[in-house]
Write an enzyme that holds these catalytic residues in place. Structure first.
Site, PDB file in Angstrom:
ATOM      1  N   CYS A  93     -26.210  -1.368 -22.338  1.00 36.37           N
ATOM      2  CA  CYS A  93     -24.769  -1.677 -22.237  1.00 36.37           C
ATOM      3  C   CYS A  93     -24.290  -2.729 -23.233  1.00 36.37           C
ATOM      4  O   CYS A  93     -23.438  -2.452 -24.079  1.00 36.37           O
ATOM      5  CB  CYS A  93     -24.409  -2.182 -20.844  1.00 36.37           C
ATOM      6  SG  CYS A  93     -24.901  -1.122 -19.496  1.00 36.37           S
ATOM      7  N   HIS A 149     -19.057  -5.814 -21.883  1.00 38.22           N
ATOM      8  CA  HIS A 149     -20.108  -6.135 -20.924  1.00 38.22           C
ATOM      9  C   HIS A 149     -19.972  -7.626 -20.631  1.00 38.22           C
ATOM     10  O   HIS A 149     -20.230  -8.448 -21.497  1.00 38.22           O
ATOM     11  CB  HIS A 149     -21.477  -5.815 -21.527  1.00 38.22           C
ATOM     12  CG  HIS A 149     -22.620  -6.062 -20.590  1.00 38.22           C
ATOM     13  ND1 HIS A 149     -23.061  -5.106 -19.707  1.00 38.22           N
ATOM     14  CD2 HIS A 149     -23.387  -7.148 -20.384  1.00 38.22           C
ATOM     15  CE1 HIS A 149     -24.065  -5.597 -19.006  1.00 38.22           C
ATOM     16  NE2 HIS A 149     -24.290  -6.836 -19.411  1.00 38.22           N
TER      17      HIS A 149
HETATM   18 CA   LIG Z   1     -24.306   1.262 -19.831  1.00 36.75          CA
END
Ligand SMILES: [Ca+2]
Ligand SMILES: [Ca+2]
Length: 513
Positions: A93, A149
């Protein structure tokens, strides 16, 4: 005199100097108006930027899994161009999102792990991201769910990531305890999947959709928007309600094709990329009779997210914005469900790197499929060009606008995915070449071996193919940024020693299960 001078000023009759003053004042006002962001952006298309988390190529239009049911994503694909060979720049991510939002490769920023945020690194703390570039050029920028993120709350003295921030990412209702029981390697609370009674309307992804629909309905007509909605599912825990689960048969035929001895010809170093993780190995899933449950839950979560994407497309159409809104859909990386003996991400194979990437709207050819390699990194320059914003010369992606006009347009550059310093995959139209930090290699002919079962790297007849792909390995390949942690792998070439999350891996260590 220019026609733009207001008529009444000519009638004042106060002489030349006064007239010059008025001309100058008017010009200044006009220049000011042209520079004003809302005017600079007038008539430009909106952008609806849709992210899905951990969504692999199990999407109808991508053909990664014929069983997948994604009628709404497929509907979007019919009105736009789908990149069938699109890949993330990092199979995780934080680094994947940092890359596509900054327009820089992980090997340039040193962002490889779940921390730090690129904003915490001196070199990138003021980097103008994709949404910020739109804001600087007169767009309203809004977001909900997971795009970045980590925390994006405004920080004093720094340009906000988005002007308007809606509801954050959330799972929604949770079962009283994990549905699948304790999992290996730490029994991570998120490592869970299955059905339990709850309402779709209470799920985080339903709520971010409702918020987005509300923004679309109430958008001012005089300023374009860059609206970013980031779905959480099918990231684990893959919780679904029964109706989505029942779309898929309770039958072993839903399991992906898995070659049991597939890792015998992959270098030992390939295991180091996912050495110890909360995601269980497939052996555990199989021995605990969780295969069908996991596959059905993952497919069901994808179908649920697809239904929410349908609500977004409908909202654009109902608001009369279809002809003036670019919709782009992407996922940050893929997910294994047994292939190569693992579940999860953190690998350099197709299941981990191949992602949906679909553009629709003005400037995009409808019902098109492009087989050329594409990178998530390309979204930044592509959206800039599609919307007619000033180009930037500090981006590492290449605009896909030529392919959006004609999907047959060749792209010489392959797609590159990196997982920590020294480990890279180079994906061309036909081949996948992988090189690990210790020099070990893999080569797959994806045309004849779509499952990447047969590593050809040691066969003499592919020597030239390997040489051709090697030249695309990133020239810049920096060490992890200060503060890097979680999924960080380093390699000391002189000592031939790899270190996973701070602990050395011995050449003789048993592969953790
Ligand atoms: Ca991800
Ligand atoms: Ca193999």
């Amino acid at each position: 005199m220019p026609n733009c001078l207001p008529h009444h000023s000519l009638e004042n009759g106060h002489g030349t100097s006064n007239r010059s003053y008025l001309v100058a004042a008017t010009l200044i006002t006009l220049i000011g108006l042209l520079l004003h962001p809302a005017v600079a952006s007038a008539g430009k298309p909106n952008v609806l930027f849709i992210a899905i988390d951990d969504q692999n190529d199990w999407i109808g239009v991508l053909g990664g899994r014929p069983l997948a049911k994604t009628p709404n994503i497929d509907r979007l694909a019919e009105r736009g161009t789908t990149f069938l060979n699109a890949h993330c720049q990092a199979p995780l991510c934080n680094p994947s999102r940092a890359s596509l939002l900054t327009g820089l490769r992980p090997t340039t920023t040193g962002i490889y792990g779940l921390v730090p945020s690129f904003r915490a690194v001196d070199a990138w703390k003021d980097r103008v991201t994709l949404p910020q570039h739109f804001r600087q050029n007169g767009y309203r920028t809004l977001t909900t769910g997971k795009i970045f993120h980590g925390d994006i709350r405004p920080v004093e003295g720094r340009q906000p990531e988005f002007e308007t921030i809606g509801p954050g990412s959330s799972i929604g209702p949770l079962p009283p305890r994990k549905l699948i029981g304790p999992t290996p390697m730490g029994d991570h609370p998120l490592m869970d999947w299955g059905v339990f009674p709850h309402r779709d309307e209470d799920k985080g992804d339903y709520q971010i959709t409702s918020w987005t629909v509300e923004q679309i309905r109430s958008t001012p007509k005089d300023q374009p928007f860059f609206l970013a909605t980031g779905f959480f599912l099918p990231h684990v825990p893959c919780y679904v309600t029964q109706k989505w689960f029942d779309l898929f048969p309770d039958d072993d035929q839903i399991l992906p094709l898995i070659k049991p001895d597939d890792r015998t010809d992959t270098p030992r170093f390939s295991w180091y990329l996912h050495w110890k993780l909360p995601e269980p190995r497939w052996r555990w899933v199989d021995e605990n009779h969780q295969g069908r449950n996991l596959v059905r839950s993952y497919l069901a979560c994808t179908s649920f997210v697809d239904s929410q994407i349908g609500r977004l497309i409908d909202a654009i159409d109902e608001a009369g914005l279809r002809d003036n809104t670019v919709i782009v859909l992407w996922s940050d990386h893929g997910w294994h469900l047994g292939e190569k003996g693992i579940t999860g991400k953190n690998s350099l194979w197709e299941r981990s790197t191949r992602v949906p990437l679909i553009f629709a709207g003005p400037g995009v050819r409808p019902a098109s499929r492009c087989h050329q390699p594409a990178e998530l990194l390309d979204m930044y320059p592509t959206l800039i060009e599609l919307c007619g914003l000033p180009p930037r010369h500090d981006l590492e992606g290449i605009s896909l606008v030529s392919q959006l006009k004609d999907p047959e347009t060749k792209r010489e550059r392959p797609a590159i995915t990196s997982h920590n310093q020294g480990n890279h995959a180079v994906r061309s139209e036909r081949w996948r070449y992988i090189r690990y930090a210790d020099g070990s290699e893999e080569l797959y002919d994806t045309k004849h071996d779509p499952g990447e079962w047969h590593n050809l790297a040691l066969q003499p007849e592919v020597a030239q193919t390997i040489t051709d792909h090697r030249k695309w390995l990133p020239q810049k390949d920096v060490a992890p940024a200060p503060g890097s942690a979680h999924r960080i792998l380093t390699y000391d070439r002189a000592a031939d020693e790899a270190t996973w999350e701070g602990t050395p891996i011995q050449r003789s260590s048993l592969i953790p299960e």
